[in-house]
Design an enzyme around this catalytic site. Sequence first.
Site, mmCIF file in Angstrom:
data_model
loop_
_atom_site.group_PDB
_atom_site.id
_atom_site.type_symbol
_atom_site.label_atom_id
_atom_site.label_comp_id
_atom_site.label_asym_id
_atom_site.label_seq_id
_atom_site.Cartn_x
_atom_site.Cartn_y
_atom_site.Cartn_z
ATOM 1 N N ARG A 1 0.834 -1.219 0.000
ATOM 2 C CA ARG A 1 0.000 0.000 0.000
ATOM 3 C C ARG A 1 0.857 1.251 0.000
ATOM 4 N NH1 ARG A 1 -1.515 1.742 4.576
ATOM 5 N NH2 ARG A 1 -2.025 -0.309 5.415
ATOM 6 N N TYR B 1 -18.170 15.423 -15.408
ATOM 7 C CA TYR B 1 -18.524 14.038 -15.147
ATOM 8 C C TYR B 1 -19.508 13.969 -13.967
ATOM 9 C CZ TYR B 1 -17.931 9.120 -14.067
ATOM 10 O OH TYR B 1 -18.164 7.800 -13.819
ATOM 11 N N ASP C 1 -9.553 18.399 -15.133
ATOM 12 C CA ASP C 1 -9.754 16.986 -15.445
ATOM 13 C C ASP C 1 -9.430 16.821 -16.926
ATOM 14 O OD1 ASP C 1 -10.803 14.502 -16.224
ATOM 15 O OD2 ASP C 1 -12.397 14.567 -14.719
ATOM 16 N N LYS D 1 -10.150 5.584 -19.029
ATOM 17 C CA LYS D 1 -10.600 5.999 -20.352
ATOM 18 C C LYS D 1 -9.436 5.927 -21.351
ATOM 19 C CE LYS D 1 -14.227 6.630 -17.846
ATOM 20 N NZ LYS D 1 -14.511 7.896 -17.191
HETATM 21 C C1 LIG Z 1 -14.927 8.351 -15.935
HETATM 22 C C2 LIG Z 1 -14.559 9.731 -15.554
HETATM 23 C C3 LIG Z 1 -14.238 10.055 -14.234
HETATM 24 C C4 LIG Z 1 -14.311 9.035 -13.104
HETATM 25 O O1 LIG Z 1 -13.351 8.056 -13.230
HETATM 26 P P1 LIG Z 1 -13.528 6.512 -12.747
HETATM 27 O O2 LIG Z 1 -12.284 5.883 -13.224
HETATM 28 O O3 LIG Z 1 -14.775 5.990 -13.386
HETATM 29 O O4 LIG Z 1 -13.654 6.560 -11.264
HETATM 30 C C5 LIG Z 1 -13.843 11.345 -13.981
HETATM 31 N N1 LIG Z 1 -13.792 12.294 -14.942
HETATM 32 C C6 LIG Z 1 -14.118 12.022 -16.205
HETATM 33 C C7 LIG Z 1 -14.040 13.085 -17.234
HETATM 34 C C8 LIG Z 1 -14.514 10.743 -16.555
HETATM 35 O O5 LIG Z 1 -14.855 10.487 -17.830
#
Ligand SMILES: *Cc1c(COP(=O)(O)O)cnc(C)c1O
Length: 383
Positions: free
Chosen positions: A52, A105, A178, A203
């Site tokens: 961890r 998101y 983000d 993603k």
């Molecule tokens: C999917 C997504 C998230 C969240 O991420 P997870 O891996 O599903 O927890 C945050 N921001 C954006 C733009 C996303 O597409």
Amino acid sequence: MTEYARGFESLVIHAGQEFDPATGAVIPPVHFSTTFAQDGIGGLRGGYEYGRSGNPTRTALQTQLAAIEGGAHGFSFSSGLAAEDVLLRAALQPGDEVLLGSDVYGGTHRLIARVLGPWGVGLRVVDMSDLDAVRAALEESAPKVLWVETPSNPLLRITDIAGLAAIGHEAGALVVVDNTFATPALQQPLALGADVVVHSTTKYLGGHSDVVGGGLVLNDDALAEMIGFLQFAAGAVSGPLDAWLTTRGIKTLAVRMQRHSENAAAVAAFLEGSDRVARVYYPGLASHPGHELAARQMSGFGGIVSVALESGTAARRFAESTRLFQLAESLGGVESLVNYPDAMTHASVRGTEAAVPVEVVRLSVGIESVDDLLADVEQALGA
Ligand SMILES: *Cc1c(COP(=O)(O)O)cnc(C)c1O
């Protein structure tokens, strides 16, 4: 090795990927061990103690993340939301406020409103692509964090990162971008003045829809120390195989983003030419209100195209009629996906300021043959 890897296409492949000194293996091994032998009490080899607190495979991913976003510190987590949670708890105290982009998101809105809200964190929402609206919001009260997605999800609004960073910093706020949609292959927020970059590596960075993960990249040493502490103390770390899969995905990021962008541009142009379509949201189209800004700020327009049909019913029918575009949440994999935000990814923000119009369908355009993608969109429009 990495001193010779300077360009982005080289960094994605070589950063954090030194060959294994024991065997010469060009691909470093995946380290599954949860614990590390000590040469006498406290005698750690390479600083590793327990899985961890640190793991060499995770270190490799964190090094790669920092290098490709051009930041000093990289952190990886078990999901994008775990990364967001750690960042927000590192940056905020009860009584502080977040100013959030209006079309982010859905899970980010939910995390701040429903998890951090009860712990005393305030939330306001503003259209970040409108810097005058942001200035007005900053005059009303002083948020600790400004949080933006650009291009935004799912309406692909474009925010001027450098402009936002300047007014955010003047107001004493931490400016968070983000960068999941654009990825560092197309946009580098830290170089434009942002303080922290957030990723759902689930993603495009992972890129193959086979691993959930998240990342943070930043330059500030004190905030990085707090993030590192929370990563260890709260424990939402990425596992070794997850870290390794993400690292492998990132190696092809540059070429994938190029092809995603080309295919998305073709799909967007095709949709714009259809009389069954009310509006196409794609920053690469000259008709997009953020097109010129995107052309300056990004080196490509990305793989996400949103489209408004004539009604909610038509939008649902379209989303249920594509065949190659599979109906599923998520985005950014090599395969094409279609999503109906109002009832799927953005169901948690229905009825809030962040709600998505019912006519909108979001396409994650993959890297299949573009002719197949266009044929699929055409048949679904006619359904
Ligand atoms: C999917 C997504 C998230 C969240 O991420 P997870 O891996 O599903 O927890 C945050 N921001 C954006 C733009 C996303 O597409």
